[in-house]
Design a protein around this motif. Structure first.
Motif, PDB file in Angstrom:
ATOM      1  N   GLY A 113     -13.719  -2.222  14.464  1.00  0.00           N
ATOM      2  CA  GLY A 113     -12.623  -1.463  13.879  1.00  0.00           C
ATOM      3  C   GLY A 113     -11.315  -2.205  13.781  1.00  0.00           C
ATOM      4  N   ALA A 114     -11.346  -3.547  13.815  1.00  0.00           N
ATOM      5  CA  ALA A 114     -10.111  -4.314  13.644  1.00  0.00           C
ATOM      6  C   ALA A 114      -9.415  -3.886  12.364  1.00  0.00           C
ATOM      7  CB  ALA A 114     -10.424  -5.807  13.603  1.00  0.00           C
ATOM      8  N   SER A 115      -8.096  -3.695  12.427  1.00  0.00           N
ATOM      9  CA  SER A 115      -7.374  -3.159  11.271  1.00  0.00           C
ATOM     10  C   SER A 115      -5.993  -3.778  11.180  1.00  0.00           C
ATOM     11  CB  SER A 115      -7.253  -1.631  11.385  1.00  0.00           C
ATOM     12  OG  SER A 115      -6.499  -1.279  12.540  1.00  0.00           O
ATOM     13  N   THR A 116      -5.326  -3.508  10.079  1.00  0.00           N
ATOM     14  CA  THR A 116      -3.946  -3.939   9.878  1.00  0.00           C
ATOM     15  C   THR A 116      -3.208  -2.833   9.141  1.00  0.00           C
ATOM     16  OG1 THR A 116      -2.535  -5.734   9.049  1.00  0.00           O
ATOM     17  CG2 THR A 116      -4.363  -5.064   7.641  1.00  0.00           C
TER      18      THR A 116
ATOM     19  N   THR B  51      -5.563   0.057   7.829  1.00  0.00           N
ATOM     20  CA  THR B  51      -6.719  -0.228   6.992  1.00  0.00           C
ATOM     21  C   THR B  51      -7.656  -1.186   7.713  1.00  0.00           C
ATOM     22  OG1 THR B  51      -5.362   0.004   4.998  1.00  0.00           O
ATOM     23  CG2 THR B  51      -7.481  -1.111   4.750  1.00  0.00           C
ATOM     24  N   PRO B  52      -8.958  -0.873   7.780  1.00  0.00           N
ATOM     25  CA  PRO B  52      -9.900  -1.798   8.420  1.00  0.00           C
ATOM     26  C   PRO B  52      -9.893  -3.157   7.725  1.00  0.00           C
ATOM     27  CG  PRO B  52     -10.925   0.348   8.047  1.00  0.00           C
ATOM     28  CD  PRO B  52      -9.615   0.357   7.303  1.00  0.00           C
ATOM     29  N   LEU B  53     -10.075  -4.218   8.510  1.00  0.00           N
ATOM     30  CA  LEU B  53     -10.095  -5.559   7.931  1.00  0.00           C
ATOM     31  C   LEU B  53     -11.343  -5.780   7.090  1.00  0.00           C
ATOM     32  CD1 LEU B  53      -8.784  -7.755  10.891  1.00  0.00           C
ATOM     33  CD2 LEU B  53      -7.508  -6.481   9.153  1.00  0.00           C
TER      34      LEU B  53
ATOM     35  N   SER C  88      -3.212  -9.303   1.585  1.00  0.00           N
ATOM     36  CA  SER C  88      -3.027  -9.821   0.226  1.00  0.00           C
ATOM     37  C   SER C  88      -3.865  -9.066  -0.798  1.00  0.00           C
ATOM     38  CB  SER C  88      -3.374 -11.315   0.179  1.00  0.00           C
ATOM     39  OG  SER C  88      -4.759 -11.523   0.416  1.00  0.00           O
ATOM     40  N   GLU C  89      -5.019  -8.568  -0.385  1.00  0.00           N
ATOM     41  CA  GLU C  89      -5.919  -7.898  -1.327  1.00  0.00           C
ATOM     42  C   GLU C  89      -5.701  -6.395  -1.411  1.00  0.00           C
ATOM     43  OE1 GLU C  89      -8.039  -9.269  -3.416  1.00  0.00           O
ATOM     44  OE2 GLU C  89      -7.633 -11.310  -2.736  1.00  0.00           O
ATOM     45  N   GLY C  90      -5.102  -5.806  -0.379  1.00  0.00           N
ATOM     46  CA  GLY C  90      -4.862  -4.381  -0.386  1.00  0.00           C
ATOM     47  C   GLY C  90      -6.059  -3.584   0.120  1.00  0.00           C
ATOM     48  N   PRO C  91      -5.877  -2.270   0.274  1.00  0.00           N
ATOM     49  CA  PRO C  91      -6.917  -1.440   0.893  1.00  0.00           C
ATOM     50  C   PRO C  91      -8.108  -1.127  -0.004  1.00  0.00           C
ATOM     51  CG  PRO C  91      -5.043  -0.091   0.258  1.00  0.00           C
ATOM     52  CD  PRO C  91      -4.639  -1.514   0.006  1.00  0.00           C
ATOM     53  N   SER C  92      -7.967  -1.300  -1.310  1.00  0.00           N
ATOM     54  CA  SER C  92      -9.040  -0.881  -2.214  1.00  0.00           C
ATOM     55  C   SER C  92     -10.033  -1.987  -2.546  1.00  0.00           C
ATOM     56  CB  SER C  92      -8.436  -0.341  -3.518  1.00  0.00           C
ATOM     57  OG  SER C  92      -7.674  -1.340  -4.178  1.00  0.00           O
ATOM     58  N   THR C  93      -9.776  -3.219  -2.108  1.00  0.00           N
ATOM     59  CA  THR C  93     -10.712  -4.316  -2.359  1.00  0.00           C
ATOM     60  C   THR C  93     -11.786  -4.333  -1.281  1.00  0.00           C
ATOM     61  OG1 THR C  93      -9.031  -5.695  -3.425  1.00  0.00           O
ATOM     62  CG2 THR C  93     -10.975  -6.812  -2.549  1.00  0.00           C
ATOM     63  N   PRO C  94     -13.060  -4.246  -1.642  1.00  0.00           N
ATOM     64  CA  PRO C  94     -14.118  -4.326  -0.627  1.00  0.00           C
ATOM     65  C   PRO C  94     -14.165  -5.729  -0.023  1.00  0.00           C
ATOM     66  CG  PRO C  94     -14.949  -3.371  -2.684  1.00  0.00           C
ATOM     67  CD  PRO C  94     -13.613  -3.964  -2.989  1.00  0.00           C
ATOM     68  N   ILE C  95     -14.160  -5.787   1.297  1.00  0.00           N
ATOM     69  CA  ILE C  95     -14.238  -7.057   2.022  1.00  0.00           C
ATOM     70  C   ILE C  95     -15.364  -6.969   3.042  1.00  0.00           C
ATOM     71  CG2 ILE C  95     -13.060  -8.644   3.601  1.00  0.00           C
ATOM     72  CD1 ILE C  95     -10.408  -7.830   2.322  1.00  0.00           C
ATOM     73  N   GLY C  96     -16.209  -7.999   3.059  1.00  0.00           N
ATOM     74  CA  GLY C  96     -17.294  -8.048   4.023  1.00  0.00           C
ATOM     75  C   GLY C  96     -17.276  -9.346   4.797  1.00  0.00           C
TER      76      GLY C  96
END
Length: 290
Positions: A169-172, A183-185, A144-152
């Motif tokens: 390295g979990a990704s989608t 893209t890494p989660l 929902s947020e896309g690859p450019s939103t930093p998520i921690g």
């Protein structure tokens, strides 16, 4: 994970200021950055200790991260209504008391009370069963947020293992106008006094930067394991783009979340320093996200 360490500590007397919403199939406590913030610095998802998303201490921590760090902070109900009961805090205090004859007389009752909360929690929420729920939420959030939103991810005790697993390295796969890409989660992880970790095995698999806040008196991740954690994190610093280990002298298990901030100045200071460690780390790593 050991009993009683993971169920000890104190309740924060403060009042949370966030709100509850439903997001990606889970109930979520949401804490936003200050109203005058022109642009949020990223999203931090708290993966809590055994007491879960309704525990006031975890909600207060979410508020602090949001207000002091400028993040949108999410605290989901990963346990789906079956977190460890808060009465276990009082039961543990009673189990540890030995000052009078009555303390010994009632001890079996409180031991039974502890076990009645501890055993169901462990059976329901061992990592093999709970991690898929955590990963599914993060996958939906990244989509929902896309690859450019930093998520921690910020994980404590029970949540620490899940944070480290995500950092393996979990990704989608995200589809865009120019095609799809993996893209890494998460872009960064923080964990305070994690449980269930295999050292050094779980640390050697890190491909995402993680900041560790560890107590030298922790009876879950013991002091003798800390040098191995530090050695691997430092060796992988260039490979994963960061990572750090900070040790808090005099800190036991739960010091980041369940400190006695009212009556113990040293405990309050360590908890505040761990908050600052997490906020600074996320800000530093998030600033690198393109």
């Amino acid at each position: 994970m050991s009993c009683p360490e993971c169920f000890s500590g104190h309740i924060n007397p403060s009042t949370p200021t966030g709100h509850v919403a439903t997001l990606h199939g889970l109930d979520v406590y949401v804490a936003g950055p200050p109203e005058n913030t022109t642009e949020r610095k990223g999203i931090v998802v708290i993966i809590p200790d055994a007491f879960g998303w309704e525990f006031v201490n975890n909600r207060i921590l979410a508020d602090h991260y949001a207000q002091r760090g400028g993040f949108l902070v999410l605290l989901p109900d990963f346990m789906k209504g079956t977190a460890a009961p808060l009465y276990m805090l009082d039961s543990l205090h009673a189990v540890m008391k030995t000052g009078t004859l009555w303390d010994w007389v009632v001890k079996p009752y409180y031991i039974f009370s502890m076990l009645s909360g501890f055993v169901p929690f462990i059976l329901r929420h061992r990592p093999g069963k709970s991690y898929p729920i955590v990963e599914s939420f993060f996958s939906a959030l990244r989509q929902s947020e896309g690859p450019s939103t930093p998520i921690g991810a910020a994980g404590f005790c029970w949540g620490g293992k899940h944070t480290v697993l995500l950092a393996h390295g979990a990704s989608t796969t995200i589809d865009s106008g120019s095609g799809s890409r993996s893209t890494p989660l998460i872009n960064a992880g923080f964990t305070g006094h994690p449980s269930f970790l295999q050292v050094p095995g779980d640390i050697e698999k890190l491909v995402i930067p993680v900041s560790f806040a560890l107590g030298d008196l922790d009876n879950v991740l013991k002091a003798e394991s800390i040098p191995a954690v530090r050695r691997v994190v430092e060796a992988k610093e260039d490979e994963v783009g960061g990572g750090e280990v900070k040790v808090y002298p005099g800190a036991g298990h739960g010091f980041c979340v369940r400190a006695d901030a009212t009556n113990d100045e040293a405990s309050a200071r360590r908890a505040a320093e761990a908050e600052e460690q997490a906020i600074s780390f996320f800000q530093r790593i998030f600033a690198k996200v393109k």
